[in-house]
Design a protein around this motif. Structure first.
Motif, PDB file in Angstrom:
ATOM      1  N   GLN A 133       0.684  -1.214  -0.073  1.00  0.00           N
ATOM      2  CA  GLN A 133      -0.034  -0.007   0.102  1.00  0.00           C
ATOM      3  C   GLN A 133       1.085   1.374  -0.203  1.00  0.00           C
ATOM      4  OE1 GLN A 133      -2.918  -0.591   3.299  1.00  0.00           O
ATOM      5  NE2 GLN A 133      -4.164  -1.913   1.836  1.00  0.00           N
ATOM      6  N   GLY A 134       1.798   1.189  -0.881  1.00  0.00           N
ATOM      7  CA  GLY A 134       2.745   2.354  -0.998  1.00  0.00           C
ATOM      8  C   GLY A 134       3.741   2.876  -0.290  1.00  0.00           C
ATOM      9  N   LYS A 135       4.074   1.993   0.979  1.00  0.00           N
ATOM     10  CA  LYS A 135       5.021   1.736   1.882  1.00  0.00           C
ATOM     11  C   LYS A 135       5.952   0.905   1.635  1.00  0.00           C
ATOM     12  CE  LYS A 135       1.964   3.070   5.997  1.00  0.00           C
ATOM     13  NZ  LYS A 135       1.617   2.701   7.042  1.00  0.00           N
ATOM     14  N   ALA A 136       7.305   1.298   2.091  1.00  0.00           N
ATOM     15  CA  ALA A 136       8.357   0.487   1.603  1.00  0.00           C
ATOM     16  C   ALA A 136       8.575  -0.592   2.929  1.00  0.00           C
ATOM     17  CB  ALA A 136       9.746   1.179   1.611  1.00  0.00           C
ATOM     18  N   VAL A 137       8.531  -1.675   2.492  1.00  0.00           N
ATOM     19  CA  VAL A 137       8.487  -3.025   3.665  1.00  0.00           C
ATOM     20  C   VAL A 137       9.841  -3.459   3.749  1.00  0.00           C
ATOM     21  CG1 VAL A 137       7.809  -5.234   4.175  1.00  0.00           C
ATOM     22  CG2 VAL A 137       6.063  -3.751   3.052  1.00  0.00           C
ATOM     23  N   THR A 138      10.338  -3.358   5.006  1.00  0.00           N
ATOM     24  CA  THR A 138      11.485  -3.874   5.325  1.00  0.00           C
ATOM     25  C   THR A 138      12.009  -5.223   5.790  1.00  0.00           C
ATOM     26  OG1 THR A 138      11.679  -3.087   7.569  1.00  0.00           O
ATOM     27  CG2 THR A 138      12.447  -1.562   5.855  1.00  0.00           C
ATOM     28  N   LYS A 139      10.560  -5.731   6.428  1.00  0.00           N
ATOM     29  CA  LYS A 139      10.691  -7.321   6.778  1.00  0.00           C
ATOM     30  C   LYS A 139       9.241  -7.711   7.334  1.00  0.00           C
ATOM     31  CE  LYS A 139      12.278  -6.169  11.470  1.00  0.00           C
ATOM     32  NZ  LYS A 139      13.360  -6.236  12.435  1.00  0.00           N
ATOM     33  N   LEU A 140       9.125  -8.789   7.042  1.00  0.00           N
ATOM     34  CA  LEU A 140       7.601  -9.372   8.040  1.00  0.00           C
ATOM     35  C   LEU A 140       8.161 -10.255   9.221  1.00  0.00           C
ATOM     36  CD1 LEU A 140       5.519 -10.594   5.057  1.00  0.00           C
ATOM     37  CD2 LEU A 140       5.527  -8.402   6.067  1.00  0.00           C
ATOM     38  N   GLU A 141       7.282 -10.303  10.141  1.00  0.00           N
ATOM     39  CA  GLU A 141       7.470 -11.234  11.353  1.00  0.00           C
ATOM     40  C   GLU A 141       6.094 -12.271  11.456  1.00  0.00           C
ATOM     41  OE1 GLU A 141       8.814 -11.372  16.112  1.00  0.00           O
ATOM     42  OE2 GLU A 141       8.353  -9.409  14.932  1.00  0.00           O
ATOM     43  N   TYR A 142       6.340 -13.181  11.266  1.00  0.00           N
ATOM     44  CA  TYR A 142       5.352 -14.361  11.500  1.00  0.00           C
ATOM     45  C   TYR A 142       5.294 -15.006  12.937  1.00  0.00           C
ATOM     46  CZ  TYR A 142       4.418 -14.006   6.576  1.00  0.00           C
ATOM     47  OH  TYR A 142       4.074 -13.455   5.258  1.00  0.00           O
ATOM     48  N   GLN A 143       3.964 -15.028  13.888  1.00  0.00           N
ATOM     49  CA  GLN A 143       4.225 -15.777  14.867  1.00  0.00           C
ATOM     50  C   GLN A 143       3.011 -16.499  15.004  1.00  0.00           C
ATOM     51  OE1 GLN A 143       6.538 -15.976  17.208  1.00  0.00           O
ATOM     52  NE2 GLN A 143       7.924 -14.496  16.403  1.00  0.00           N
TER      53      GLN A 143
END
Length: 174
Positions: free
Chosen positions: A55-65
């Motif tokens: 949505q137009g934002k730069a993603v640096t990482k995801l975290e799944y839990q």
């Protein structure tokens, strides 16, 4: 941020299928080998990776839990960590395999979902399905993917460039 090891790894082996949740995924080659069957002429795979924007934002990482952190409006309870145990997520994934067998009875499948931090370009889910024919393999692979995203008790947290990591929010994995 949640302490490392907030989620635990787990695996369930069924007749002709394996579901796992772990901090590291098997290689695509070993996953394909696990579903290979000389009776079948098709193997469909899906590899879901972390994209670099949302949505137009730069993603640096995801975290799944396998837990969900939610805020409370109560002045006494500021936040609560509710375990959505790996065991429950694996039970859900197992039921998805059963549901897929009700639609297409003859297939082999491996479903692996990663937990922990997943960098941009890295895989977070790998699904491989083999069946007698390609159409069944593709349809079954897609069904399993959509159901895991919709039902499995795994949450994700997206981190964005230029935003404080403490403000990243947990959301369901859809």
């Amino acid at each position: 941020m949640l302490p490392p090891g907030s989620s635990v790894e787990g695996v369930v082996e069924l007749s002709g299928a394996v579901c796992s949740i772990s901090y590291a995924l098997d290689t695509v080659e070993s996953t394909i080998k696990r579903v290979s069957d000389d009776r079948f002429g098709a193997i469909a795979t899906f590899i879901g990776t972390t994209r670099n924007s949302f949505q137009g934002k730069a993603v640096t990482k995801l975290e799944y839990q396998g837990i969900k952190l939610f805020a409370s409006r109560s002045p006494i309870i500021q936040s609560c960590i509710t375990p959505a145990y790996t065991k429950l997520a694996l039970k859900t994934m197992t039921q998805i395999i059963v549901d897929a067998r009700n639609r297409t009875p003859d297939f082999r499948a491996v479903v692996q979902h990663r937990i922990g931090v997943v960098g941009v370009g890295e895989p977070s889910i790998v699904i491989a399905v083999s069946s007698p024919h390609r159409n069944e393999a593709f349809r079954t692979c897609e069904f399993i993917l959509e159901e895991v995203k919709r039902k499995a008790q795994i949450w994700k947290r997206e981190y964005y460039e230029g935003e404080d990591e403490s403000e990243a929010e947990w959301k369901s994995n859809v």
